[in-house]
Design a protein around this motif. Structure first.
Motif, PDB file in Angstrom:
ATOM      1  N   PRO A 142      -0.399   2.102   1.535  1.00  0.00           N
ATOM      2  CA  PRO A 142      -1.542   1.526   1.983  1.00  0.00           C
ATOM      3  C   PRO A 142      -2.240   0.556   1.548  1.00  0.00           C
ATOM      4  O   PRO A 142      -2.637   0.375   2.133  1.00  0.00           O
ATOM      5  N   HIS A 143      -1.513  -0.228   0.517  1.00  0.00           N
ATOM      6  CA  HIS A 143      -2.258  -1.275  -0.071  1.00  0.00           C
ATOM      7  C   HIS A 143      -1.882  -2.131   0.798  1.00  0.00           C
ATOM      8  O   HIS A 143      -2.176  -3.171   0.809  1.00  0.00           O
ATOM      9  N   ASP A 144      -0.102  -2.149   1.384  1.00  0.00           N
ATOM     10  CA  ASP A 144       0.101  -3.826   2.487  1.00  0.00           C
ATOM     11  C   ASP A 144       1.319  -2.773   2.767  1.00  0.00           C
ATOM     12  O   ASP A 144       2.501  -2.390   2.469  1.00  0.00           O
ATOM     13  N   THR A 145       0.852  -2.622   4.396  1.00  0.00           N
ATOM     14  CA  THR A 145       2.196  -1.823   5.522  1.00  0.00           C
ATOM     15  C   THR A 145       3.487  -2.174   5.209  1.00  0.00           C
ATOM     16  O   THR A 145       4.419  -1.356   6.213  1.00  0.00           O
ATOM     17  N   ALA A 158       0.824   8.225  -0.784  1.00  0.00           N
ATOM     18  CA  ALA A 158       0.444   7.502  -0.110  1.00  0.00           C
ATOM     19  C   ALA A 158      -0.586   8.109   0.359  1.00  0.00           C
ATOM     20  O   ALA A 158      -1.479   7.681   0.656  1.00  0.00           O
ATOM     21  N   ALA A 159      -0.972   9.461   0.903  1.00  0.00           N
ATOM     22  CA  ALA A 159      -1.617  10.202   1.170  1.00  0.00           C
ATOM     23  C   ALA A 159      -3.022  10.186   0.862  1.00  0.00           C
ATOM     24  O   ALA A 159      -4.063  10.304   1.015  1.00  0.00           O
ATOM     25  N   VAL A 160      -2.785  10.588  -1.070  1.00  0.00           N
ATOM     26  CA  VAL A 160      -3.807  10.641  -1.557  1.00  0.00           C
ATOM     27  C   VAL A 160      -4.401   8.900  -2.096  1.00  0.00           C
ATOM     28  O   VAL A 160      -5.872   8.813  -1.932  1.00  0.00           O
ATOM     29  N   ALA A 161      -3.362   8.282  -2.260  1.00  0.00           N
ATOM     30  CA  ALA A 161      -3.719   6.580  -2.220  1.00  0.00           C
ATOM     31  C   ALA A 161      -4.975   5.407  -1.137  1.00  0.00           C
ATOM     32  O   ALA A 161      -6.120   5.452  -0.847  1.00  0.00           O
ATOM     33  N   SER A 182       1.953   4.338  -9.579  1.00  0.00           N
ATOM     34  CA  SER A 182       1.933   3.182  -9.374  1.00  0.00           C
ATOM     35  C   SER A 182       1.992   2.133  -8.974  1.00  0.00           C
ATOM     36  O   SER A 182       1.039   1.669  -8.982  1.00  0.00           O
ATOM     37  N   LEU A 183       2.547   2.722  -7.718  1.00  0.00           N
ATOM     38  CA  LEU A 183       3.178   1.444  -6.749  1.00  0.00           C
ATOM     39  C   LEU A 183       1.630   1.899  -5.946  1.00  0.00           C
ATOM     40  O   LEU A 183       1.415   1.078  -5.141  1.00  0.00           O
ATOM     41  N   CYS A 184       1.149   2.711  -5.709  1.00  0.00           N
ATOM     42  CA  CYS A 184       0.409   3.238  -4.951  1.00  0.00           C
ATOM     43  C   CYS A 184      -1.569   3.188  -6.269  1.00  0.00           C
ATOM     44  O   CYS A 184      -2.479   3.819  -4.905  1.00  0.00           O
ATOM     45  N   GLY A 185      -1.458   3.067  -7.058  1.00  0.00           N
ATOM     46  CA  GLY A 185      -2.732   2.873  -7.463  1.00  0.00           C
ATOM     47  C   GLY A 185      -3.542   3.951  -7.705  1.00  0.00           C
ATOM     48  O   GLY A 185      -4.554   4.652  -7.513  1.00  0.00           O
TER      49      GLY A 185
END
Lengths: 468, 97
Positions: A142-145, A158-161, A182-185
């Motif tokens: 989600p931060h960069d598709t 990805a769902a939670v982010a 880590s990758l999704c914050g």
């Protein structure tokens, strides 16, 4: 503020205060999923009974018998069984397979009244660090598709982010919760091996597998963990209930030479976070973990050996993808070759190689001994420190297709492996961002503590995030 | 030690995977590179008396060898997923000549 921005804790408070109802919240999520999921491919399926479950949960809240998770929506990784729902492990092999019972973690969440939104995408049979190895297309970050969400629990992350769920279940064999967190914050937690039952989790590496939560706050991750944990007669490796004290001191050990394997920008963010923790009363000390660099190669021996064994049951005979052949053996071979994707086939072949007569001593026996040496190294470090910290992953999210070479993908889990091999609990929490192509991408810091001290991880994680 | 094409063919046979020649060749180079990577474990000296497992705090769980549920309790759910069936029986290709 939208309903989909609220944490699980805030939802429970809102239900109690009658600010909104469970059906309101579920509708908001279903709408958001419909709008956003086509871009991300986080969910493989959205459950059509979520609205009915919302009504049941609302009635329970009205009766005053609610658990803190009653009416809280949750996404579930596609390798955790929910009775009557399809569960495919993102594989063509199990594309049409329907679960015939509830995983113990699911049963506990059902008892709590949580509402299952759907099943999330993953690397096939949880083998991968990017969710590109799904038979149903990659999930996007989600931060960069253009980038991966990490893996193997990339769909849940990805769902939670993307606020398509406030919390989610993932599973970890080596980094599959922490690295995508880590990758999704996000906050991602891998419990002590044996804290959560593996019953109903599609097996990958049985001596390593563990179910754990994704959340946007430490409190939510802790709430999910405390709901799903516990000794289970259906999983002989679950631990008797244990009580966890407080950490003996505020010393955080940093294995400097091991951390050197992280990308330079990640190390800068990591050091900044450590300085911040020092300002909060933590004592940062250098430690030696001489065996740590051997953890990942040892993992790539133990895991494929267990994979080739666990996946032997999938032969297209009693369930799963079936291909007709000339004879029974031909049917096995064709069903398996067609049902499994490239990474799964690669790891089965590798595991078969490792377990071959003549190689067993050189690889499997040696890797198993190494697990003990790594566990002993960690135990020595814990004589002086309460926590061990490293970056969760070497760098931020990478581009889809960037790591085509298997070994370069495997190296994503370099910092994850020690905790999995030794069975320790470990948590990843956001520590800052690293800029790539003009975008600020999240990176996480991970903490490890001794077995059965899961609660102390939540306390250092709260301090790291500044959470009350 | 390099992994050969014949090694991979044998491994595919043992793994019950029908693979094309192209896939065998691709897997040969990949497995060879992974094996070079995991060979790192050969470098670390193993001391005498090293514990056989990191999970020595887990004890074996025993239970009585008895049927835990009523007969037929799960049969329908399980047989429903058979790719080919004859009543409650799973139908497979002829096994004996």
């Amino acid at each position: 503020m939208e309903l989909t921005d609220l944490t699980a804790r805030a939802l429970a408070d809102g239900y109690k205060a009658k600010q909104f109802s469970v059906p309101d919240v579920i509708s908001a999520y279903l709408q958001r999923i419909e709008a956003e999921n086509p871009k991300l491919n986080a969910y493989l399926e959205v459950f059509d009974d979520a609205r009915a479950a919302a009504t049941v949960a609302q009635e329970r809240i009205v009766r005053g018998t609610a658990h803190p998770l009653t009416g809280v929506p949750i996404a579930v990784k596609d390798n955790i069984l929910i009775n009557g729902k399809r569960v495919s492990a993102a594989s063509k092999m199990l594309e049409n397979y329907t679960a015939t019972y509830d995983a113990t973690a699911i049963k506990k969440l059902k008892d709590a009244g949580a509402v299952f939104l759907g099943r999330t995408n993953m690397d096939e049979f949880a083998m991968g660090s990017s969710t590109e190895h799904s038979a149903f297309g990659p999930t996007r970050n989600p931060h960069d598709t253009a980038r991966v969400p990490g893996g193997s629990s990339g769909g849940s992350a990805a769902a939670v982010a993307a606020h398509l769920a406030p919390i989610a279940l993932g599973s970890e064999t080596c980094g599959s919760i922490r690295q995508p967190a880590s990758l999704c914050g996000l906050v991602g937690f891998k419990p002590t091996y044996g804290a959560v039952s593996r019953s109903g989790l599609i097996a990958m590496g049985s001596s390593l597998d563990q179910i754990g939560p994704f959340a946007r706050t430490v409190a939510d991750a802790e709430l999910v963990f405390n709901t799903i944990r516990g000794c289970d007669p259906l999983d002989g490796t679950t631990l008797e209930d244990y009580s966890e004290g407080v950490a003996k001191n505020k010393k955080i050990g940093v294995p400097r030479s091991f951390v050197n394997d992280a990308q330079p920008e990640t190390k800068v963010v990591f050091e900044k976070k450590l300085t911040e923790l020092a300002g909060k009363g933590y004592d940062i000390v250098d430690i030696e973990l001489p065996s740590a660099p051997y953890a990942l190669p040892a993992y790539y021996i133990v895991m494929p050996a267990e994979v080739s064994t666990n996946l032997a049951r999938l032969d297209g005979m009693r369930y799963g993808h079936h291909v007709d052949g000339m004879n029974l053996l031909d049917e096995y071979k064709k069903s398996r070759a067609e049902g499994f994707g490239p990474e799964t086939r690669r790891r089965i072949i590798l595991g078969t190689y490792i377990l071959s007569s003549g190689y067993y001593d050189a690889y499997y026996r040696r890797a198993t001994a190494l697990r003990s040496i790594i566990a002993a190294d960690l135990a020595r470090a814990y004589e002086t420190v309460s926590y061990i910290a490293t970056p969760t992953a070497p760098g931020p999210a990478f581009k889809i297709g960037e790591k085509a070479d298997p070994v370069s993908m495997y190296l994503e889990d370099i910092f994850s492996a020690p905790a999995n091999l030794a069975g320790l609990p470990s948590i990843s929490v956001p520590m800052g961002t690293v800029a790539r192509d003009g975008k600020d991408l999240p990176v996480g810091i991970q903490f490890m503590t001794p077995k059965r001290t899961d609660a102390t991880l939540f306390s250092v994680a709260r301090d790291t995030l500044g959470e009350a | 030690m390099a992994v050969t094409t014949d090694d991979v063919k044998k491994l595919a046979e043992l793994s019950r995977l029908a693979l094309s020649e192209g896939e065998i060749e691709k897997l040969r180079t990949e497995i060879d590179s992974i094996v070079s990577y995991i060979d790192a474990v050969q470098k670390i000296p193993l001391p005498e008396g090293v514990a056989p497992s990191p999970h020595l705090d887990i004890t074996n769980v025993m239970r009585d060898d008895v049927v835990a549920h009523e007969g037929q309790a799960h049969s329908d759910a399980l047989t429903a997923q058979f790719p080919d069936r004859d009543g409650d029986y799973l139908r497979v290709k002829k096994i004996l000549g």
